[in-house]
Design a protein around this motif. Structure first.
Motif, short mmCIF file in Angstrom:
data_model
loop_
_atom_site.label_atom_id
_atom_site.label_comp_id
_atom_site.label_asym_id
_atom_site.label_seq_id
_atom_site.Cartn_x
_atom_site.Cartn_y
_atom_site.Cartn_z
N ARG A 85 0.83 -1.21 0.00
CA ARG A 85 0.00 0.00 0.00
C ARG A 85 0.86 1.26 0.00
NH1 ARG A 85 -4.00 -2.03 4.82
NH2 ARG A 85 -5.10 -3.66 3.65
N TRP A 86 1.94 1.22 0.78
CA TRP A 86 2.84 2.38 0.86
C TRP A 86 3.48 2.65 -0.50
CZ3 TRP A 86 8.37 2.13 0.58
CH2 TRP A 86 9.01 3.37 0.78
N ILE A 87 3.91 1.60 -1.18
CA ILE A 87 4.54 1.75 -2.50
C ILE A 87 3.58 2.41 -3.48
CG2 ILE A 87 5.38 0.47 -4.52
CD1 ILE A 87 6.60 -1.55 -2.54
N VAL A 88 2.29 2.00 -3.42
CA VAL A 88 1.29 2.55 -4.34
C VAL A 88 0.92 3.97 -3.94
CG1 VAL A 88 -1.07 2.32 -5.19
CG2 VAL A 88 0.39 0.28 -4.96
N SER A 89 0.61 4.19 -2.66
CA SER A 89 0.11 5.50 -2.21
C SER A 89 1.17 6.59 -2.33
CB SER A 89 -0.40 5.41 -0.78
OG SER A 89 0.66 5.07 0.11
N ASP A 90 2.45 6.25 -2.11
CA ASP A 90 3.51 7.26 -2.19
C ASP A 90 4.22 7.27 -3.54
OD1 ASP A 90 2.85 7.35 0.51
OD2 ASP A 90 4.91 7.85 1.09
N ASN A 91 3.69 6.51 -4.51
CA ASN A 91 4.28 6.45 -5.84
C ASN A 91 5.78 6.15 -5.79
OD1 ASN A 91 1.88 7.07 -7.31
ND2 ASN A 91 2.11 9.21 -6.67
N VAL A 92 6.14 5.18 -4.96
CA VAL A 92 7.54 4.78 -4.85
C VAL A 92 7.91 3.92 -6.06
CG1 VAL A 92 9.26 3.62 -3.43
CG2 VAL A 92 7.35 4.82 -2.34
N GLU A 93 8.97 4.32 -6.75
CA GLU A 93 9.38 3.57 -7.94
C GLU A 93 10.22 2.36 -7.53
OE1 GLU A 93 11.20 5.96 -10.91
OE2 GLU A 93 9.53 7.38 -11.03
N ILE A 94 9.67 1.19 -7.75
CA ILE A 94 10.34 -0.06 -7.40
C ILE A 94 10.60 -0.87 -8.67
CG2 ILE A 94 10.17 -2.25 -6.14
CD1 ILE A 94 10.51 0.11 -4.31
N LEU A 95 11.85 -1.26 -8.88
CA LEU A 95 12.19 -2.08 -10.04
C LEU A 95 11.92 -3.56 -9.79
CD1 LEU A 95 15.59 -0.42 -11.04
CD2 LEU A 95 13.31 0.07 -11.95
N GLU A 96 12.13 -3.97 -8.53
CA GLU A 96 11.95 -5.38 -8.20
C GLU A 96 11.66 -5.53 -6.71
OE1 GLU A 96 14.50 -9.60 -8.27
OE2 GLU A 96 15.21 -7.88 -9.42
N MET A 97 10.78 -6.47 -6.40
CA MET A 97 10.47 -6.78 -5.01
C MET A 97 10.35 -8.29 -4.88
SD MET A 97 7.11 -5.60 -2.82
CE MET A 97 6.55 -6.51 -1.38
N LYS A 98 11.14 -8.88 -4.02
CA LYS A 98 11.05 -10.33 -3.84
C LYS A 98 11.13 -10.70 -2.37
CE LYS A 98 15.99 -11.29 -4.62
NZ LYS A 98 16.96 -12.04 -5.44
N ARG A 99 10.39 -11.72 -2.03
CA ARG A 99 10.40 -12.22 -0.66
C ARG A 99 11.57 -13.18 -0.48
NH1 ARG A 99 5.01 -14.54 2.36
NH2 ARG A 99 5.80 -14.39 4.49
N VAL A 100 12.17 -13.15 0.68
CA VAL A 100 13.30 -14.04 0.95
C VAL A 100 13.03 -14.83 2.23
CG1 VAL A 100 15.00 -12.59 -0.21
CG2 VAL A 100 14.57 -12.24 2.21
N ASN A 101 13.86 -15.85 2.44
CA ASN A 101 13.80 -16.66 3.67
C ASN A 101 12.46 -17.35 3.87
OD1 ASN A 101 16.40 -16.03 4.36
ND2 ASN A 101 15.83 -14.35 5.70
N ASN A 102 11.83 -17.80 2.76
CA ASN A 102 10.58 -18.54 2.92
C ASN A 102 10.63 -19.89 2.22
OD1 ASN A 102 10.60 -17.53 0.32
ND2 ASN A 102 8.42 -17.10 0.26
N ASP A 103 11.85 -20.37 1.92
CA ASP A 103 11.96 -21.67 1.28
C ASP A 103 12.07 -22.78 2.34
OD1 ASP A 103 14.53 -21.34 2.23
OD2 ASP A 103 15.47 -21.23 0.26
N LEU A 104 12.08 -24.01 1.90
CA LEU A 104 12.08 -25.14 2.84
C LEU A 104 13.37 -25.19 3.64
CD1 LEU A 104 10.54 -27.52 3.94
CD2 LEU A 104 11.36 -28.90 2.03
N LYS A 105 14.48 -24.80 3.04
CA LYS A 105 15.74 -24.79 3.76
C LYS A 105 15.67 -23.83 4.95
CE LYS A 105 20.74 -24.22 3.12
NZ LYS A 105 21.82 -23.90 2.15
N HIS A 106 15.07 -22.68 4.74
CA HIS A 106 14.90 -21.71 5.83
C HIS A 106 13.99 -22.27 6.92
CE1 HIS A 106 14.20 -17.94 7.93
NE2 HIS A 106 12.91 -18.11 7.75
N LEU A 107 12.87 -22.90 6.49
CA LEU A 107 11.96 -23.49 7.47
C LEU A 107 12.65 -24.58 8.28
CD1 LEU A 107 8.72 -23.84 5.30
CD2 LEU A 107 9.16 -22.15 7.07
#
Length: 304
Positions: free
Chosen positions: A275-297
């Motif tokens: 929501r913050w990225i959209v409401s503040d018009n923040v220019e993002i080239l890439e967004m990825k989640r980390v530390n959610n794979d089975l090895k991390h679990l």
């Protein structure tokens, strides 16, 4: 088929291998049991196959106790591949499959038997080697043949213990295709592997086992939600400017510059960040989640 372990304990001498565990493996699921060496994974598999007796508790397959006489008929629809692949080195590729085919289908006519064996050998890319003795096969070729042997009875429950051992890339892809095809038909699969990346691609449910105890069991998606650190990497044209903006946001727990962007750990769910990225018009080239794979679990649950 569904599998239930009810208050199961296994002792060998004074040593308790499995300690009062409960598991419910639903029909059509791909269920992985993960844990360090000596945790008891293979013991669980062998108790399901009634190769080991339980010290306490019950193991049920389709509500049939594995220690009962009725289990003999249930076991005919179980396929398995254990660490000892169980092939006859002095027999040909074809004769190995025919040996097991005759056990499962003693009254089958030759055309039916021949069609079934030939079809499986083509699927594992060994048809051209059908007349060769397997003593000359590589480990990967033997593993392919062992997979075909595990499928010869068209199983409703398939138990795989390190099935990709020795397989090349094509063999691993083939194994994944088999799993998808079988689960599409309602087959239940119990899949053990030390390759967590491989498990992550195929499993629907995971049980974490340590020193004979189940620490956590759930669907993979639910485990992801429960144990995710809620961390992301963001990239923009100006990462220094981006991190300065992020530091002032109430939903951000911490953030730091890394080589390929900004590492952000959130206090709240990711929708606040979105929501913050959209409401503040923040220019993002890439967004990825980390530390959610089975090895991390695995590290979070087994080593915490």
């Amino acid at each position: 088929m569904e599998v239930k372990l009810i208050d199961v304990t296994k002792r060998i001498g004074e040593q308790e291998i499995i300690s009062k565990i409960n598991l419910h493996i639903h029909k059509g699921s791909v269920f992985s049991i993960v844990g360090p060496n000596g945790a008891g994974k293979t013991t669980i598999i062998r108790m399901i196959l009634n190769l080991y007796n339980t010290t306490e508790g019950k193991v049920l397959v389709n509500n049939v106790d594995v220690s009962s006489k009725e289990y003999t008929s249930v076991r005919k629809k179980i396929g398995f591949l254990l660490d000892n692949i169980g092939l006859f080195k002095d027999l040909s590729c074809w004769d190995n499959l025919e040996f097991f085919d005759r056990i499962y289908y003693p009254s089958a006519k030759y055309p039916e038997r021949s069609e079934r064996i030939g079809r499986l050998l083509k699927k594992v890319d060994l048809y051209d080697k059908r007349s060769d003795k397997i003593s000359f096969f590589s480990r990967g070729m033997k593993q392919r043949l062992a997979i075909a042997r595990a499928l010869i009875n068209e199983p409703e429950l398939l138990i795989l213990d390190e099935p990709s051992r020795g397989l090349d890339v094509e063999g691993r892809m083939l194994l994944k295709e088999f799993i998808q095809e079988l689960t599409g038909k309602g087959c239940t699969i119990i899949f053990n592997s030390h390759d967590l990346n491989e498990l992550q691609e195929v499993c629907s449910h995971v049980a974490f086992l340590k020193k004979g105890n189940i620490l956590h069991v759930n669907t993979y998606n639910e485990l992801e939600k429960a144990y995710s650190d809620n961390t992301y990497v963001l990239k923009s044209e100006d990462n220094n400017q981006l991190i300065n903006k992020l530091k002032s946001q109430p939903f951000v727990l911490s953030c730091k510059l890394i080589e390929d962007g900004v590492f952000v750990q959130l206090k709240d769910e990711a929708n606040y960040l979105s929501r913050w990225i959209v409401s503040d018009n923040v220019e993002i080239l890439e967004m990825k989640r980390v530390n959610n794979d089975l090895k991390h679990l695995y590290n979070k649950i087994i080593n915490e």
